[in-house]
Design an enzyme around this catalytic site. Structure first.
Site, PDB file in Angstrom:
ATOM      1  N   SER A 132       0.844  -1.192   0.000  1.00 27.86           N
ATOM      2  CA  SER A 132       0.000   0.000   0.000  1.00 27.86           C
ATOM      3  C   SER A 132       0.876   1.238   0.000  1.00 27.86           C
ATOM      4  O   SER A 132       1.994   1.231   0.552  1.00 27.86           O
ATOM      5  CB  SER A 132      -0.908   0.007   1.233  1.00 27.86           C
ATOM      6  N   TYR A 148      -1.193   0.129  10.212  1.00 27.94           N
ATOM      7  CA  TYR A 148      -1.395  -0.486   8.897  1.00 27.94           C
ATOM      8  C   TYR A 148      -0.210  -0.189   7.979  1.00 27.94           C
ATOM      9  O   TYR A 148       0.317  -1.096   7.326  1.00 27.94           O
ATOM     10  CB  TYR A 148      -2.687   0.040   8.275  1.00 27.94           C
TER      11      TYR A 148
END
Length: 250
Positions: free
Chosen positions: A145, A159
């Site tokens: 990501s 995250y």
């Protein structure tokens, strides 16, 4: 009929019952690979994906596995080899997304720990099991990501850290496995319309405004990038993190 690019290959996509994983499973099947997917709870959706795989004239199978459990991850690889007799392509797609600020008094630490277990330890365990059975020409792709490098909102630290770890593993593993002719890459995405991050969500408009194309990506677009990395045109690509982010980082 012209032979498809992945004919004779066997692939495993973790978390393949929906979203990017499902789109990737169907794309690799279209390219001629036999495809196994894993799922945790969506058995019905997983079987729908298997039918979509088999519609391309290849073998498809789904296995229940919790990627947070290293033993289940290892057994998953064994199950794929039992089903197909080999494993050539691994897509580490299973992941969870948990937000929360480091100074939050009500932080769900157990949820953060599970996120790390799935997004990092699960990737490592599955990869370690897979490389024991992969031969020359093996391909490993892990989902990353843009949060690994850029954190535009509060609460994304945990995250983002999991995805930064995936990127670091990708670089390190490419050195470990290069002598065996196995490539290791990651695909770093931004906003993609999935169940985990729907393009109708509360923060969807803000996300759209952040990238150059002004829209969410589609799972099929990410699947195309993965198909390139596991295919015959990417034999000299390894240790890289491929940005497929709609120009978010431009």
């Amino acid at each position: 009929m012209t032979e498809r690019a992945l004919t004779g290959k066997a692939a495993l996509i973790t978390g393949g019952s929906r979203g990017i994983g499902a789109a990737t499973a169907v794309r690799l099947a279209r390219e001629g690979a036999d495809v196994a997917i894993s799922y945790q709870a969506s058995a019905e959706k997983a079987q729908e994906v298997v039918k979509a795989i088999e519609a391309h004239g290849v073998r498809g199978v789904a296995f229940a596995a919790d990627q947070a459990d290293p033993e289940q991850a290892a057994r998953l690889v064994d199950s794929v080899v039992d089903a197909f007799g080999r494993l050539d392509l691994l897509v580490n797609n299973a992941g969870v997304f948990v937000t929360g600020q480091v100074d939050a008094e009500d932080a769900d630490v157990a949820a953060f720990d599970r996120q790390f277990a799935v997004n990092v330890q699960g990737v490592a365990a599955t990869t370690r099991a897979a490389v024991r059975v992969m031969g020359e020409g093996g391909r490993i792709v892990s989902m990353s990501s843009t949060a690994a490098d850029s954190v535009p909102f509060p609460g994304l630290g945990d995250y983002g850290a999991t995805k930064a770890a995936v990127d670091a593993y990708t670089r390190g593993w490419s050195r470990d496995l290069g002598p065996r002719g196995i490539t290791v890459n990651a695909v770093q995405v931004s906003s993609v319309g999935t169940d985990m991050n729907p393009d109708t969500g509360e923060f969807a408009d803000i996300q759209r405004s952040m990238n150059a194309l002004g829209r969410f990506g589609r799972p099929e677009e990410i699947a195309g990038a993965i198909a390139f990395l596991v295919g015959p045109d990417a034999t000299f690509v390894t240790g890289t993190t491929l940005l497929v982010d709609g120009g978010l980082t431009a």
